[in-house]
Design an enzyme around this catalytic site. Structure first.
Site, short mmCIF file in Angstrom:
data_model
loop_
_atom_site.label_atom_id
_atom_site.label_comp_id
_atom_site.label_asym_id
_atom_site.label_seq_id
_atom_site.Cartn_x
_atom_site.Cartn_y
_atom_site.Cartn_z
N ASN A 99 0.83 -1.20 0.00
CA ASN A 99 0.00 0.00 0.00
C ASN A 99 0.86 1.25 0.00
O ASN A 99 0.35 2.36 0.08
CB ASN A 99 -0.93 0.00 1.23
CG ASN A 99 -2.06 -1.00 1.06
OD1 ASN A 99 -2.73 -0.99 0.03
ND2 ASN A 99 -2.23 -1.88 2.03
N LYS A 126 6.73 2.82 -3.12
CA LYS A 126 7.19 1.51 -3.61
C LYS A 126 6.47 1.15 -4.91
O LYS A 126 7.08 0.66 -5.85
CB LYS A 126 6.89 0.42 -2.58
CG LYS A 126 7.77 0.40 -1.36
CD LYS A 126 7.39 -0.84 -0.55
CE LYS A 126 8.08 -0.93 0.78
NZ LYS A 126 7.65 -2.14 1.52
N GLU A 149 -0.83 -8.43 8.73
CA GLU A 149 0.01 -7.91 9.82
C GLU A 149 1.45 -8.36 9.63
O GLU A 149 1.70 -9.54 9.36
CB GLU A 149 -0.49 -8.47 11.17
CG GLU A 149 -1.83 -7.94 11.61
CD GLU A 149 -1.71 -6.52 12.15
OE1 GLU A 149 -0.64 -6.15 12.65
OE2 GLU A 149 -2.71 -5.78 12.02
N ASP A 206 9.79 -6.44 1.87
CA ASP A 206 9.96 -5.77 3.13
C ASP A 206 11.31 -5.08 3.06
O ASP A 206 12.25 -5.62 2.49
CB ASP A 206 9.88 -6.75 4.30
CG ASP A 206 9.49 -6.02 5.58
OD1 ASP A 206 8.44 -5.34 5.57
OD2 ASP A 206 10.24 -6.10 6.57
N SER A 207 11.35 -3.88 3.56
CA SER A 207 12.57 -3.12 3.42
C SER A 207 12.76 -2.25 4.65
O SER A 207 11.85 -2.10 5.46
CB SER A 207 12.50 -2.26 2.16
OG SER A 207 11.29 -1.55 2.11
N PHE A 259 10.73 8.72 -1.30
CA PHE A 259 9.82 8.63 -0.15
C PHE A 259 10.64 8.23 1.09
O PHE A 259 11.85 8.03 1.01
CB PHE A 259 8.69 7.61 -0.42
CG PHE A 259 9.17 6.18 -0.51
CD1 PHE A 259 9.70 5.69 -1.69
CD2 PHE A 259 9.10 5.32 0.59
CE1 PHE A 259 10.15 4.37 -1.78
CE2 PHE A 259 9.54 4.00 0.50
CZ PHE A 259 10.07 3.53 -0.69
N TYR A 287 12.88 7.61 4.09
CA TYR A 287 14.11 8.20 4.62
C TYR A 287 15.01 8.79 3.53
O TYR A 287 16.13 9.19 3.82
CB TYR A 287 14.88 7.14 5.43
CG TYR A 287 14.14 6.62 6.64
CD1 TYR A 287 14.17 7.30 7.86
CD2 TYR A 287 13.38 5.45 6.57
CE1 TYR A 287 13.48 6.83 8.97
CE2 TYR A 287 12.68 4.97 7.67
CZ TYR A 287 12.74 5.66 8.87
OH TYR A 287 12.05 5.20 9.96
N ASP A 288 14.55 8.83 2.28
CA ASP A 288 15.39 9.34 1.19
C ASP A 288 15.99 10.73 1.45
O ASP A 288 17.15 10.97 1.09
CB ASP A 288 14.60 9.38 -0.14
CG ASP A 288 14.42 7.99 -0.75
OD1 ASP A 288 15.11 7.05 -0.29
OD2 ASP A 288 13.59 7.84 -1.67
N LYS A 301 17.73 6.73 -8.88
CA LYS A 301 17.59 5.95 -7.65
C LYS A 301 17.46 4.45 -7.97
O LYS A 301 18.14 3.62 -7.37
CB LYS A 301 16.37 6.43 -6.84
CG LYS A 301 16.14 5.59 -5.58
CD LYS A 301 14.95 6.04 -4.74
CE LYS A 301 14.69 5.02 -3.64
NZ LYS A 301 13.52 5.35 -2.81
#
Ligand code: IMP
Length: 206
Positions: free
Chosen positions: A14, A18, A46, A75-76, A158, A160-161, A181
């Site tokens: 969502n 990404k 979850e 997941d990142s 988006f 922490y960039d 990027k």
């Protein structure tokens, strides 16, 4: 436009940042990309696992089971050496469940305030998991090394960039175009490997 003959690939996130990046990174794949919204999934899975790879596998297998679709989940997170790898798997919730990117960046800069140059190393890590009906789960990983800046700069990307400077570069990640990027990012590297896995699955090579 979706085609009746092309296989579907569910991009199980969502996170709009990404989604934008994956649409470009996977553009060469002969599939129709569908979102969770288009697949009718309204309740997010979850993220209960304690590592980035396990969360990626959890999301890919659960969303694939829920939708019956070939599914890519990732997941990142950002691992900061001076903070013993934090925020890591908790990157999205670092400043609390409903905090914004700006609040997360401010908190991280505050927690790094006393850390000198030379000790500000960090990396983004991305693990992609692919699962589908009759397709055993497979993963692909990418990392991007850099350091935490002293201030927020830039408006692209988006998360922490704005506070991340890639090794060997002077610009903050949020000052790069998406193409720049994607060429060096954790997600770009993981996606290049995932692309090969997906090509085998959808038979794009034959
Ligand atoms: P998750 O993978 O959805 O659990 O969340 C990962 C979190 O890590 C995101 O919400 C961002 O805060 C951060 N993150 C992951 N990839 C990036 C990136 O490419 N740039 C900046 N922040 C990122």
């Amino acid at each position: 436009m979706h085609s009746p003959t092309r296989p579907k690939l569910l991009l199980a996130t969502n996170n709009q940042g990404k989604l934008r990046e994956y649409r470009t990174l996977l553009a060469s794949l002969p599939v129709d990309i569908i979102t969770l919204q288009e697949a009718g999934v309204t309740t997010p899975v979850e993220e209960t696992a304690t590592t980035i790879p396990d969360n990626a596998i959890l999301k890919a297998t659960e969303y694939s089971r829920l939708t019956g679709s070939l599914t890519l989940a990732d997941d990142s997170g950002l691992e900061v050496d001076a903070l013993n790898g934090e925020p890591g798997v908790k990157s999205a919730r670092y400043a609390g469940e409903h905090a914004s990117d700006i609040e997360r960046n401010e908190l991280l800069l505050k927690n790094m305030a006393s850390v000198p140059e030379g000790k500000r190393q960090a990396r983004f890590r991305c693990v992609i998991a692919i699962a589908g009906p009759g397709v055993p789960v497979q993963t692909a990983e990418g990392t991007c090394e850099g350091r935490i800046a002293r201030e927020s700069v830039g408006r692209t990307g988006f998360g922490y960039d704005p506070i991340f400077i890639v090794d060997g570069m002077s610009r903050h990640m949020a000052e790069m175009t998406m193409e720049e990027k994607n060429a060096i990012s954790h997600r770009g590297k993981a996606a290049a490997k995932a692309l090969r896995i997906l090509e085998r699955i959808v038979g794009a090579k034959g």
